[in-house]
Design an enzyme around this catalytic site. Structure first.
Site, PDB file in Angstrom:
ATOM      1  N   HIS A   1       0.844  -1.212   0.000  1.00  0.00           N
ATOM      2  CA  HIS A   1       0.000   0.000   0.000  1.00  0.00           C
ATOM      3  C   HIS A   1       0.876   1.257   0.000  1.00  0.00           C
ATOM      4  O   HIS A   1       0.610   2.201  -0.744  1.00  0.00           O
ATOM      5  CB  HIS A   1      -0.899   0.037   1.245  1.00  0.00           C
TER       6      HIS A   1
ATOM      7  N   LYS B   1     -17.306  -6.748   8.150  1.00  0.00           N
ATOM      8  CA  LYS B   1     -16.304  -7.748   7.766  1.00  0.00           C
ATOM      9  C   LYS B   1     -15.460  -8.197   8.958  1.00  0.00           C
ATOM     10  O   LYS B   1     -14.520  -8.949   8.786  1.00  0.00           O
ATOM     11  CB  LYS B   1     -15.361  -7.112   6.739  1.00  0.00           C
TER      12      LYS B   1
ATOM     13  N   ARG C   1      -1.855  -6.058  -8.410  1.00  0.00           N
ATOM     14  CA  ARG C   1      -0.739  -6.952  -8.080  1.00  0.00           C
ATOM     15  C   ARG C   1      -0.494  -7.961  -9.181  1.00  0.00           C
ATOM     16  O   ARG C   1       0.628  -8.212  -9.578  1.00  0.00           O
ATOM     17  CB  ARG C   1      -1.051  -7.717  -6.788  1.00  0.00           C
TER      18      ARG C   1
ATOM     19  N   SER D   1      -3.170  -7.801   2.920  1.00  0.00           N
ATOM     20  CA  SER D   1      -3.416  -7.643   4.358  1.00  0.00           C
ATOM     21  C   SER D   1      -3.822  -8.993   4.961  1.00  0.00           C
ATOM     22  O   SER D   1      -3.416  -9.338   6.066  1.00  0.00           O
ATOM     23  CB  SER D   1      -4.535  -6.631   4.600  1.00  0.00           C
TER      24      SER D   1
HETATM   25  P1  ADP Z   1      -9.767  -3.830  -0.605  1.00  0.00           P
HETATM   26  O1  ADP Z   1     -10.479  -4.390   0.579  1.00  0.00           O
HETATM   27  O2  ADP Z   1     -10.442  -2.697  -1.284  1.00  0.00           O
HETATM   28  O3  ADP Z   1      -9.230  -4.845  -1.586  1.00  0.00           O
HETATM   29  P2  ADP Z   1      -7.128  -3.504   0.396  1.00  0.00           P
HETATM   30  O4  ADP Z   1      -6.829  -2.765   1.640  1.00  0.00           O
HETATM   31  O5  ADP Z   1      -6.866  -4.951   0.376  1.00  0.00           O
HETATM   32  O6  ADP Z   1      -8.579  -3.105   0.075  1.00  0.00           O
HETATM   33  O7  ADP Z   1      -6.366  -2.846  -0.822  1.00  0.00           O
HETATM   34  C1  ADP Z   1      -6.533  -1.500  -1.145  1.00  0.00           C
HETATM   35  C2  ADP Z   1      -5.929  -1.263  -2.490  1.00  0.00           C
HETATM   36  O8  ADP Z   1      -4.560  -1.574  -2.439  1.00  0.00           O
HETATM   37  C3  ADP Z   1      -6.491  -2.108  -3.634  1.00  0.00           C
HETATM   38  O9  ADP Z   1      -6.431  -1.355  -4.815  1.00  0.00           O
HETATM   39  C4  ADP Z   1      -5.540  -3.259  -3.726  1.00  0.00           C
HETATM   40  O10 ADP Z   1      -5.508  -3.808  -5.026  1.00  0.00           O
HETATM   41  C5  ADP Z   1      -4.250  -2.531  -3.424  1.00  0.00           C
HETATM   42  N1  ADP Z   1      -3.256  -3.440  -2.901  1.00  0.00           N
HETATM   43  C6  ADP Z   1      -3.393  -4.372  -1.948  1.00  0.00           C
HETATM   44  N2  ADP Z   1      -2.248  -5.034  -1.760  1.00  0.00           N
HETATM   45  C7  ADP Z   1      -1.349  -4.518  -2.617  1.00  0.00           C
HETATM   46  C8  ADP Z   1       0.014  -4.774  -2.924  1.00  0.00           C
HETATM   47  N3  ADP Z   1       0.680  -5.749  -2.336  1.00  0.00           N
HETATM   48  N4  ADP Z   1       0.598  -4.022  -3.840  1.00  0.00           N
HETATM   49  C9  ADP Z   1      -0.090  -3.051  -4.469  1.00  0.00           C
HETATM   50  N5  ADP Z   1      -1.373  -2.757  -4.267  1.00  0.00           N
HETATM   51  C10 ADP Z   1      -2.003  -3.480  -3.341  1.00  0.00           C
END
Ligand code: ADP
Length: 166
Positions: free
Chosen positions: A19, A43, A92, A130
């Site tokens: 992130h 969630k 990703r 995450s």
């Molecule tokens: P969501 O619940 O909306 O998927 P996340 O917190 O998992 O939210 O992710 C928020 C954003 O960050 C999304 O666009 C996701 O694709 C991106 N993201 C998550 N992990 C990574 C990563 N390892 N590298 C780049 N972008 C990521």
């Protein structure tokens, strides 16, 4: 000319280095970056939205033109409130694409002024999520280098605090 404001929405439960990598890639492109924490208590997140906002605020303290807010409801409505036109999402792998493609087109239908742009993280973080951080950490795995130190400390507090002595 109006300010180029990007909104980077997500759950960020917790925020990890993938992130942060995306946020850093946004900074030279946009005048302002709003990290938007989704209120998704349904969630059962590990960290409450208040905790996530505080955690991200602390991490972004030294990054200019960056702020953190929480939102619920439609992202396009939040975009309107912020007078922002660009949604930033991280991509990703191809596996992210289908869901992201659907979301981007639905958001465009809901508000044709909103564009979604996708940024790719450094390869080192392309497998990181995450969910995986929480899973590995709770099983005793080492996630150093994958999350900022502040997040590591919070994970320790939340998941590995020794049980109180009876
Ligand atoms: P969501 O619940 O909306 O998927 P996340 O917190 O998992 O939210 O992710 C928020 C954003 O960050 C999304 O666009 C996701 O694709 C991106 N993201 C998550 N992990 C990574 C990563 N390892 N590298 C780049 N972008 C990521």
């Amino acid at each position: 000319m109006s300010k180029r404001i990007a909104v980077y929405p997500g759950s960020f439960d917790p925020l990890h280095n993938g992130h942060l990598d995306i946020i850093d890639r946004c900074l030279p492109i946009f005048d302002e970056v709003v990290v938007a924490v989704l209120l998704n208590e349904g969630k059962k997140p590990l960290f409450s939205s208040e905790e996530r906002v505080a955690m991200i605020q602390e991490l972004l303290r030294d990054r200019p033109h960056c702020r953190v807010e929480s939102f619920s409801g439609l992202l396009v409505d939040f975009m309107d409130q912020k007078q922002a036109r660009t949604v930033v999402r991280g991509l990703r792998a191809v596996s992210d694409f289908e869901y992201e493609f659907q979301m981007a087109l639905m958001n465009r239908r809901l508000n044709p002024r909103v564009e979604t742009v996708f940024l790719m993280p450094k390869e080192d973080y392309s497998y990181l999520s995450s969910r995986l951080v929480k899973e590995v950490f709770s099983l005793g795995g080492n996630v150093e280098g994958l999350v900022p130190q502040t997040v590591l400390d919070l994970l320790h507090k939340r998941l590995r605090q020794p049980a109180p002595v009876a």
